[in-house]
Design an enzyme around this catalytic site. Structure first.
Site, mmCIF file in Angstrom:
data_model
loop_
_atom_site.group_PDB
_atom_site.id
_atom_site.type_symbol
_atom_site.label_atom_id
_atom_site.label_comp_id
_atom_site.label_asym_id
_atom_site.label_seq_id
_atom_site.Cartn_x
_atom_site.Cartn_y
_atom_site.Cartn_z
ATOM 1 N N TYR A 98 -1.454 6.599 -18.938
ATOM 2 C CA TYR A 98 -1.887 5.775 -17.795
ATOM 3 C C TYR A 98 -1.166 4.425 -17.812
ATOM 4 O O TYR A 98 -0.513 4.048 -16.844
ATOM 5 C CB TYR A 98 -3.400 5.593 -17.872
ATOM 6 N N ASN A 136 8.504 9.120 -5.002
ATOM 7 C CA ASN A 136 8.351 9.774 -3.690
ATOM 8 C C ASN A 136 7.865 8.793 -2.626
ATOM 9 O O ASN A 136 8.359 8.782 -1.498
ATOM 10 C CB ASN A 136 7.387 10.962 -3.792
ATOM 11 N N GLY A 180 10.576 6.302 -1.832
ATOM 12 C CA GLY A 180 11.604 6.963 -1.015
ATOM 13 C C GLY A 180 11.153 7.070 0.434
ATOM 14 O O GLY A 180 11.925 6.817 1.366
HETATM 15 P P1 NAD Z 1 -10.203 7.595 -8.208
HETATM 16 O O1 NAD Z 1 -9.918 8.570 -9.270
HETATM 17 O O2 NAD Z 1 -11.538 7.593 -7.581
HETATM 18 O O3 NAD Z 1 -9.113 7.689 -7.048
HETATM 19 C C1 NAD Z 1 -7.811 8.153 -7.250
HETATM 20 C C2 NAD Z 1 -7.501 9.169 -6.172
HETATM 21 O O4 NAD Z 1 -6.164 9.663 -6.346
HETATM 22 C C3 NAD Z 1 -8.421 10.387 -6.246
HETATM 23 O O5 NAD Z 1 -8.952 10.641 -4.968
HETATM 24 C C4 NAD Z 1 -7.509 11.518 -6.708
HETATM 25 O O6 NAD Z 1 -7.912 12.776 -6.240
HETATM 26 C C5 NAD Z 1 -6.174 11.058 -6.151
HETATM 27 N N1 NAD Z 1 -5.021 11.617 -6.870
HETATM 28 C C6 NAD Z 1 -4.824 11.676 -8.203
HETATM 29 N N2 NAD Z 1 -3.635 12.236 -8.460
HETATM 30 C C7 NAD Z 1 -3.064 12.518 -7.260
HETATM 31 C C8 NAD Z 1 -1.842 13.105 -6.873
HETATM 32 N N3 NAD Z 1 -0.943 13.518 -7.773
HETATM 33 N N4 NAD Z 1 -1.587 13.252 -5.556
HETATM 34 C C9 NAD Z 1 -2.497 12.850 -4.622
HETATM 35 N N5 NAD Z 1 -3.664 12.291 -4.935
HETATM 36 C C10 NAD Z 1 -3.949 12.138 -6.241
HETATM 37 O O7 NAD Z 1 -9.877 6.148 -8.826
HETATM 38 P P2 NAD Z 1 -10.061 4.712 -8.213
HETATM 39 O O8 NAD Z 1 -10.941 3.982 -9.128
HETATM 40 O O9 NAD Z 1 -10.399 4.767 -6.776
HETATM 41 O O10 NAD Z 1 -8.585 4.129 -8.392
HETATM 42 C C11 NAD Z 1 -7.669 4.020 -7.317
HETATM 43 C C12 NAD Z 1 -6.397 3.332 -7.815
HETATM 44 O O11 NAD Z 1 -6.716 2.028 -8.302
HETATM 45 C C13 NAD Z 1 -5.733 4.091 -8.973
HETATM 46 O O12 NAD Z 1 -4.333 4.034 -8.785
HETATM 47 C C14 NAD Z 1 -6.115 3.296 -10.184
HETATM 48 O O13 NAD Z 1 -5.136 3.381 -11.198
HETATM 49 C C15 NAD Z 1 -6.241 1.880 -9.625
HETATM 50 N N6 NAD Z 1 -7.157 1.068 -10.427
HETATM 51 C C16 NAD Z 1 -8.522 1.295 -10.387
HETATM 52 C C17 NAD Z 1 -9.368 0.523 -11.183
HETATM 53 C C18 NAD Z 1 -10.853 0.708 -11.172
HETATM 54 O O14 NAD Z 1 -11.567 -0.028 -11.880
HETATM 55 N N7 NAD Z 1 -11.419 1.624 -10.400
HETATM 56 C C19 NAD Z 1 -8.827 -0.468 -12.021
HETATM 57 C C20 NAD Z 1 -7.456 -0.633 -12.042
HETATM 58 C C21 NAD Z 1 -6.631 0.123 -11.234
#
Ligand code: NAD
Ligand code: UDP
Length: 329
Positions: free
Chosen positions: A152, A106, A109
């Site tokens: 994941y 999405n 796109g």
């Molecule tokens: P987080 O869970 O705090 O943030 C993720 C956000 O995405 C949340 O606010 C959640 O509500 C939102 N979300 C989840 N599914 C959704 C959907 N279908 N539609 C809309 N919103 C949705 O996690 P974070 O630690 O802030 O991670 C942010 C990004 O960074 C993620 O993609 C994660 O995979 C990546 N990441 C984080 C880490 C880390 O150490 N924190 C490490 C590697 C990668």
């Protein structure tokens, strides 16, 4: 198309913007004068993470699940939406996969239609339980495709594939950042991640729970450094697609982290050992030479300073979410 295309002020979509990393990113991009559309379904994130931005006329919050199409006009997209901690991404693994895969389709796109640059928040989990150490971007990884972490890991791997196919097929400007363990204020207290767990256990005087023998390693990047890296990555030339590792290369044993947090909090907590979860990687440290060369980026905040700020955030009850990356702590 918005006029911002022709000025330095951009209209920027941050998916997952109400999450831990996303909220810091929104804050920094607003500070640079950009207009931010923060899209989040609040599954693991929370509006309270961005309450302090709501009065800013350049900030807009929109509750939306990115597994459904989104029609907006933007110049750049940071795609961060996805639960990131094992407890949360394993809660509904099918939705986790949909978020990574359908969500990426999405957002790609959308980027294609409005000719926006798009950055994917990928992860060190791409490397699985790595056999190469430290992990360079050229390493293809050692991932279990059917385990409890696979929703994941494989979802994020598929998203990277989609980004590259859209790039090759449609000539779209893409950026992939592979994020390593990140910590800081606004981590969720209940997400089971090691830094928040240990700090809360130490502050409450409860046992500090080490999974396994504590000899496994992780490298922890403070969230401010990470958000700077994401912005630098987005600003690179068209030819720079990544993947680029973003993380702190200083490696810590989990046992040492527990002792360090115990000391910084002056806690009476004892360390206890619990079983290691399935597929828990033994070692993880980013090779960040590419980020250093391409982005002139490397983390600036030493672990003790970052931990002190995070401890103060949790000590304040994590109630005032505007406390965060600033130098208050
Ligand atoms: P987080 O869970 O705090 O943030 C993720 C956000 O995405 C949340 O606010 C959640 O509500 C939102 N979300 C989840 N599914 C959704 C959907 N279908 N539609 C809309 N919103 C949705 O996690 P974070 O630690 O802030 O991670 C942010 C990004 O960074 C993620 O993609 C994660 O995979 C990546 N990441 C984080 C880490 C880390 O150490 N924190 C490490 C590697 C990668
Ligand atoms: N961990 C731990 N005690 C906890 C939480 C986590 O020993 O209370 C360990 C976990 O098993 C892993 C490391 O700390 O080896 C990092 O865990 P986290 O979930 O923060 O990140 P990830 O495993 O995704 O890198």
């Amino acid at each position: 198309m918005s006029n911002s295309k022709y000025s330095k002020i951009k209209r920027i979509l941050v998916t997952g913007g109400a999450g831990f990393i996303g909220s810091h990113l929104c804050e920094k991009l607003l500070d640079q004068g950009h207009e931010i559309l923060c899209v989040d379904n609040c599954f693991t994130g929370n509006k309270s993470n961005v309450y302090h931005l709501m009065d800013n006329p350049k900030f807009e919050f929109y509750r939306h699940d990115i597994t459904f199409p989104l029609y907006v006009e933007v110049d750049e997209i940071y795609n961060l939406a996805c639960p990131a901690s094992p407890i949360h991404y394993q809660f509904d693994p099918v939705q986790t996969l949909k978020t990574s895969v359908h969500g990426a389709i999405n957002m790609l796109g959308l980027a294609k239609r409005v000719k926006a640059r798009i950055l994917q928040a990928s992860t060190s989990e791409i490397y699985g339980d790595p056999e190469v150490h430290p992990q360079p971007e050229s390493y293809w990884g050692n991932v279990n495709p059917i385990g409890s972490r696979s929703c994941y890991d494989e979802g994020k791997r598929c998203a990277e594939t989609l980004f590259f196919d859209y790039h090759r097929q449609y000539g779209m400007p893409i950026k992939i950042a592979r994020i390593f363990n990140t910590y800081g204020p606004r981590m969720q207290p209940d997400d089971g991640r090691v830094v928040s767990n240990f700090i809360l256990q130490a502050l409450r005087g409860e046992p500090i729970t080490i999974y396994g023998d504590g000899m496994q390693t992780r490298s922890f990047c403070y969230v401010d450094d990470l958000a700077d890296g994401l912005i630098k990555m987005m600003q690179t030339a068209f030819s720079v697609t990544g993947p680029v590792n973003l993380g702190n290369p200083v490696e810590h044993r989990i046992l040492d982290l527990a002792k360090n947090i115990g000391e910084l909090t002056d806690s009476p907590s004892k360390i206890v050992f619990r079983p290691l979860p399935q597929d828990d990687p033994r070692r993880r440290r980013p090779d960040i030479r590419l980020a250093e060369t391409l982005l002139q980026w490397r983390p600036q905040i030493p672990i003790d300073i970052g931990l002190r700020r995070t401890i103060n955030y949790f000590r304040c009850g994590a109630e005032d979410n505007s406390l965060g990356s600033k130098d208050k702590f």
